[in-house]
Design a protein around this motif. Structure first.
Motif, PDB file in Angstrom:
ATOM      1  N   ASP A   1      -4.736  -2.276   8.864  1.00 25.55           N
ATOM      2  CA  ASP A   1      -3.394  -1.978   8.373  1.00 25.55           C
ATOM      3  C   ASP A   1      -3.019  -2.851   7.175  1.00 25.55           C
ATOM      4  N   THR A   2      -3.568  -4.071   7.129  1.00 24.36           N
ATOM      5  CA  THR A   2      -3.264  -4.967   6.012  1.00 24.36           C
ATOM      6  C   THR A   2      -4.348  -4.836   4.942  1.00 24.36           C
ATOM      7  N   LEU A   3      -3.997  -5.280   3.756  1.00 22.22           N
ATOM      8  CA  LEU A   3      -4.922  -5.163   2.638  1.00 22.22           C
ATOM      9  C   LEU A   3      -5.530  -6.507   2.225  1.00 22.22           C
ATOM     10  N   SER A   4      -5.385  -7.542   3.048  1.00 22.55           N
ATOM     11  CA  SER A   4      -5.865  -8.872   2.648  1.00 22.55           C
ATOM     12  C   SER A   4      -7.387  -8.900   2.514  1.00 22.55           C
ATOM     13  N   ARG A   5      -8.095  -8.383   3.488  1.00 26.36           N
ATOM     14  CA  ARG A   5      -9.562  -8.363   3.401  1.00 26.36           C
ATOM     15  C   ARG A   5     -10.029  -7.436   2.281  1.00 26.36           C
TER      16      ARG A   5
ATOM     17  N   ILE B   1     -13.819 -10.210  -5.299  1.00 23.73           N
ATOM     18  CA  ILE B   1     -15.213 -10.645  -5.455  1.00 23.73           C
ATOM     19  C   ILE B   1     -15.989  -9.643  -6.308  1.00 23.73           C
ATOM     20  N   MET B   2     -15.706  -8.354  -6.128  1.00 24.64           N
ATOM     21  CA  MET B   2     -16.380  -7.355  -6.974  1.00 24.64           C
ATOM     22  C   MET B   2     -16.006  -7.551  -8.442  1.00 24.64           C
TER      23      MET B   2
ATOM     24  N   ALA C   1      -8.399  -6.878  -0.501  1.00 20.94           N
ATOM     25  CA  ALA C   1      -8.150  -7.597  -1.752  1.00 20.94           C
ATOM     26  C   ALA C   1      -9.251  -8.625  -2.024  1.00 20.94           C
ATOM     27  N   ILE C   2      -9.736  -9.287  -0.988  1.00 22.01           N
ATOM     28  CA  ILE C   2     -10.831 -10.242  -1.147  1.00 22.01           C
ATOM     29  C   ILE C   2     -12.077  -9.522  -1.662  1.00 22.01           C
TER      30      ILE C   2
ATOM     31  N   THR D   1     -11.080   1.480  -5.620  1.00 19.93           N
ATOM     32  CA  THR D   1     -12.368   1.026  -5.093  1.00 19.93           C
ATOM     33  C   THR D   1     -13.517   1.773  -5.760  1.00 19.93           C
ATOM     34  N   THR D   2     -13.342   3.060  -5.966  1.00 21.03           N
ATOM     35  CA  THR D   2     -14.372   3.868  -6.627  1.00 21.03           C
ATOM     36  C   THR D   2     -14.602   3.401  -8.057  1.00 21.03           C
TER      37      THR D   2
END
Length: 169
Positions: free
Chosen positions: A134-138, A145-146, A140-141, A55-56
């Motif tokens: 707990d999930t990574l779906s949001r 988009i970034m 990943a979105i 993310t960084t």
């Protein structure tokens, strides 16, 4: 013999070198900040440390490409460009809830599209997702988009500079 003007290509190479140097310096600063948070302040990122690093790096690329986009788009002095960049990032930060906590939720409820086109909101939301979900779906979105924003900003910079270089021939 006809001589080919290589000045536009040379200037584009210089831009790419300076963009790469800027990105390298920005990422080095961000990595130093992460090291400071981890080893001096003792913030434990837990098993999601790799995602925090991703993310960084993605946020750093997005910020640098956004800065290059504004710089290529605005044909004014460096001070004007800096003012526009600061104004845009502060406005994005405000809408992302960095100044008033409830603003993020107000925007999400009333203008949800703005949540997906605000780069600052995408970055902060990616970090929130790592902390709260707990999930990574949001997550990943947000990262996806970034990455789209990075591609759009870099493409726009390329086309703006290319058009400007060819116009100078």
């Amino acid at each position: 013999a006809a001589r080919i003007n290589t000045a536009p290509v040379h200037k584009l190479k210089l831009f790419l070198y300076s963009m790469s140097a800027s990105q390298l310096m920005h990422m080095a600063g961000m990595l130093l900040l992460l090291l400071f948070l981890r080893y001096v302040i003792k913030v434990d990122f837990g098993p999601k440390t790799g995602y925090v690093l991703l993310t960084t790096i993605t946020g750093s690329l997005m910020g640098t490409s956004f800065g290059a986009f504004i710089s290529a788009l605005v044909k004014k002095s460096e001070n004007i460009k800096t003012g526009i960049l600061i104004g845009a990032s502060m406005f994005g930060s405000f809408l992302a809830g960095m100044m008033i906590q409830d603003m993020k939720y107000i925007v999400a409820q009333n203008i949800p599209l703005l949540s997906y086109i605000n780069p600052v909101n995408l970055l902060t939301d990616a970090f929130y997702c790592l902390y709260y979900y707990d999930t990574l779906s949001r997550y990943a979105i947000n990262i996806g988009i970034m990455l789209i924003f990075i591609a759009v900003f870099c493409s726009c910079v390329y086309f703006i500079l290319r058009r400007r270089r060819y116009a100078s021939l």
